[in-house]
Design a protein around this motif. Structure first.
Motif, PDB file in Angstrom:
ATOM      1  N   VAL A   1       0.873  -1.174   0.000  1.00 45.62           N
ATOM      2  CA  VAL A   1       0.000   0.000   0.000  1.00 45.62           C
ATOM      3  C   VAL A   1       0.907   1.220   0.000  1.00 45.62           C
ATOM      4  CG1 VAL A   1      -2.006  -1.090   1.079  1.00 45.62           C
ATOM      5  CG2 VAL A   1      -0.271  -0.065   2.523  1.00 45.62           C
ATOM      6  N   GLU A   2       0.582   2.172  -0.856  1.00 46.16           N
ATOM      7  CA  GLU A   2       1.422   3.359  -1.026  1.00 46.16           C
ATOM      8  C   GLU A   2       0.549   4.603  -0.898  1.00 46.16           C
ATOM      9  OE1 GLU A   2       4.692   3.303  -1.401  1.00 46.16           O
ATOM     10  OE2 GLU A   2       4.898   1.134  -1.608  1.00 46.16           O
ATOM     11  N   LEU A   3       0.472   5.165   0.298  1.00 49.25           N
ATOM     12  CA  LEU A   3      -0.360   6.339   0.533  1.00 49.25           C
ATOM     13  C   LEU A   3       0.140   7.547  -0.260  1.00 49.25           C
ATOM     14  CD1 LEU A   3      -2.716   7.598   2.070  1.00 49.25           C
ATOM     15  CD2 LEU A   3      -1.123   8.092   3.935  1.00 49.25           C
TER      16      LEU A   3
ATOM     17  N   TYR B   1     -13.074  -4.969  -3.867  1.00 49.04           N
ATOM     18  CA  TYR B   1     -13.848  -5.447  -2.729  1.00 49.04           C
ATOM     19  C   TYR B   1     -12.865  -6.144  -1.792  1.00 49.04           C
ATOM     20  CZ  TYR B   1     -17.215  -4.853  -6.486  1.00 49.04           C
ATOM     21  OH  TYR B   1     -17.936  -4.351  -7.539  1.00 49.04           O
ATOM     22  N   ASN B   2     -12.638  -5.538  -0.628  1.00 48.02           N
ATOM     23  CA  ASN B   2     -11.669  -6.075   0.324  1.00 48.02           C
ATOM     24  C   ASN B   2     -12.362  -7.152   1.157  1.00 48.02           C
ATOM     25  OD1 ASN B   2      -9.932  -6.511   2.539  1.00 48.02           O
ATOM     26  ND2 ASN B   2      -9.026  -4.489   2.280  1.00 48.02           N
ATOM     27  N   ILE B   3     -12.037  -8.406   0.887  1.00 48.31           N
ATOM     28  CA  ILE B   3     -12.632  -9.534   1.599  1.00 48.31           C
ATOM     29  C   ILE B   3     -12.263  -9.485   3.078  1.00 48.31           C
ATOM     30  CG2 ILE B   3     -12.638 -12.061   1.799  1.00 48.31           C
ATOM     31  CD1 ILE B   3     -11.966 -12.076  -1.263  1.00 48.31           C
ATOM     32  N   THR B   4     -11.057  -9.090   3.383  1.00 51.97           N
ATOM     33  CA  THR B   4     -10.566  -9.080   4.756  1.00 51.97           C
ATOM     34  C   THR B   4     -11.284  -8.055   5.626  1.00 51.97           C
ATOM     35  OG1 THR B   4      -8.398  -9.809   3.940  1.00 51.97           O
ATOM     36  CG2 THR B   4      -8.486  -8.914   6.184  1.00 51.97           C
ATOM     37  N   SER B   5     -11.457  -6.835   5.114  1.00 56.33           N
ATOM     38  CA  SER B   5     -12.015  -5.754   5.935  1.00 56.33           C
ATOM     39  C   SER B   5     -13.459  -5.393   5.598  1.00 56.33           C
ATOM     40  CB  SER B   5     -11.165  -4.490   5.779  1.00 56.33           C
ATOM     41  OG  SER B   5     -11.346  -3.927   4.480  1.00 56.33           O
TER      42      SER B   5
ATOM     43  N   VAL C   1      -2.174  -1.099  -3.643  1.00 50.99           N
ATOM     44  CA  VAL C   1      -3.270  -0.141  -3.509  1.00 50.99           C
ATOM     45  C   VAL C   1      -2.650   1.193  -3.136  1.00 50.99           C
ATOM     46  CG1 VAL C   1      -5.436   0.377  -2.350  1.00 50.99           C
ATOM     47  CG2 VAL C   1      -4.835  -1.998  -2.838  1.00 50.99           C
ATOM     48  N   ASN C   2      -2.931   2.225  -3.950  1.00 52.32           N
ATOM     49  CA  ASN C   2      -2.191   3.472  -3.853  1.00 52.32           C
ATOM     50  C   ASN C   2      -3.079   4.681  -3.587  1.00 52.32           C
ATOM     51  OD1 ASN C   2       0.127   1.990  -4.661  1.00 52.32           O
ATOM     52  ND2 ASN C   2      -0.487   2.212  -6.785  1.00 52.32           N
ATOM     53  N   GLY C   3      -2.444   5.752  -3.141  1.00 45.15           N
ATOM     54  CA  GLY C   3      -3.140   7.015  -2.913  1.00 45.15           C
ATOM     55  C   GLY C   3      -4.148   6.886  -1.782  1.00 45.15           C
TER      56      GLY C   3
ATOM     57  N   LYS D   1      -7.803   1.967   2.668  1.00 49.90           N
ATOM     58  CA  LYS D   1      -8.836   0.943   2.647  1.00 49.90           C
ATOM     59  C   LYS D   1      -8.291  -0.477   2.500  1.00 49.90           C
ATOM     60  CE  LYS D   1     -12.458   4.007   1.133  1.00 49.90           C
ATOM     61  NZ  LYS D   1     -13.340   3.857   2.264  1.00 49.90           N
ATOM     62  N   ALA D   2      -6.976  -0.626   2.544  1.00 52.89           N
ATOM     63  CA  ALA D   2      -6.367  -1.949   2.403  1.00 52.89           C
ATOM     64  C   ALA D   2      -5.071  -2.009   3.191  1.00 52.89           C
ATOM     65  CB  ALA D   2      -6.107  -2.261   0.941  1.00 52.89           C
ATOM     66  N   SER D   3      -4.686  -3.213   3.552  1.00 52.76           N
ATOM     67  CA  SER D   3      -3.415  -3.471   4.234  1.00 52.76           C
ATOM     68  C   SER D   3      -2.711  -4.612   3.518  1.00 52.76           C
ATOM     69  CB  SER D   3      -3.649  -3.875   5.694  1.00 52.76           C
ATOM     70  OG  SER D   3      -4.270  -2.840   6.410  1.00 52.76           O
ATOM     71  N   VAL D   4      -1.394  -4.642   3.632  1.00 52.66           N
ATOM     72  CA  VAL D   4      -0.627  -5.740   3.070  1.00 52.66           C
ATOM     73  C   VAL D   4      -1.161  -7.048   3.653  1.00 52.66           C
ATOM     74  CG1 VAL D   4       1.660  -6.810   2.971  1.00 52.66           C
ATOM     75  CG2 VAL D   4       1.414  -4.335   2.629  1.00 52.66           C
ATOM     76  N   GLY D   5      -1.395  -8.010   2.784  1.00 49.62           N
ATOM     77  CA  GLY D   5      -1.909  -9.309   3.198  1.00 49.62           C
ATOM     78  C   GLY D   5      -3.415  -9.459   3.057  1.00 49.62           C
TER      79      GLY D   5
END
Length: 126
Positions: free
Chosen positions: A18-20, A47-51, A71-73, A78-82
């Motif tokens: 993830v690259e903010l 669609y983030n299955i985890t969160s 997942v950038n910007g 809204k996402a994390s590694v893994g």
């Protein structure tokens, strides 16, 4: 009249970074983009299955064979590694096109390598 149908789906890919502080988008391994038929700069839904998060961005090409899903910007919130995600693209089709349409479905493994592809979603037994 046009209806929106699933054009392509990458099912259960693993977020690798993830690259903010990036302009935006989702970088996807070129092998996955090609297998799904998703074009660079095409709008995608994630669609983030985890969160449970759901968001819209656009695809950019990551280096072939790297397994990158970045997942950038602003979407990086809204996402994390893994995290496991579904990446979907949709197309507006008229009735005749819709009758012939078959989506491109890509199923990667835990390292985002293509395990299999399909043209229909298997029916789940009740």
């Amino acid at each position: 009249m046009q209806i929106q149908l699933l054009k392509a789906k990458i099912h259960r890919a693993t977020v690798t970074q993830v690259e903010l502080d990036y302009e935006g988008s989702c970088a996807i391994d070129e092998d996955l983009l090609e297998a799904a038929g998703i074009r660079e700069y095409e709008q995608i839904h994630i669609y983030n299955i985890t969160s449970g998060e759901r968001f819209v961005t656009y695809a950019i090409r990551a280096e072939r064979g790297t397994g990158v899903i970045s997942v950038n910007g602003a979407a990086a919130h809204k996402a994390s590694v893994g995290d496991l995600v579904i990446i979907a693209a949709y197309a507006g089709l008229d009735a005749a096109e819709a009758e012939r349409h078959v989506p491109s479905l890509v199923y990667p493994d835990a390292d985002n390598r293509i395990m299999r592809t399909a043209g229909s979603i298997p029916v789940q037994a009740a």
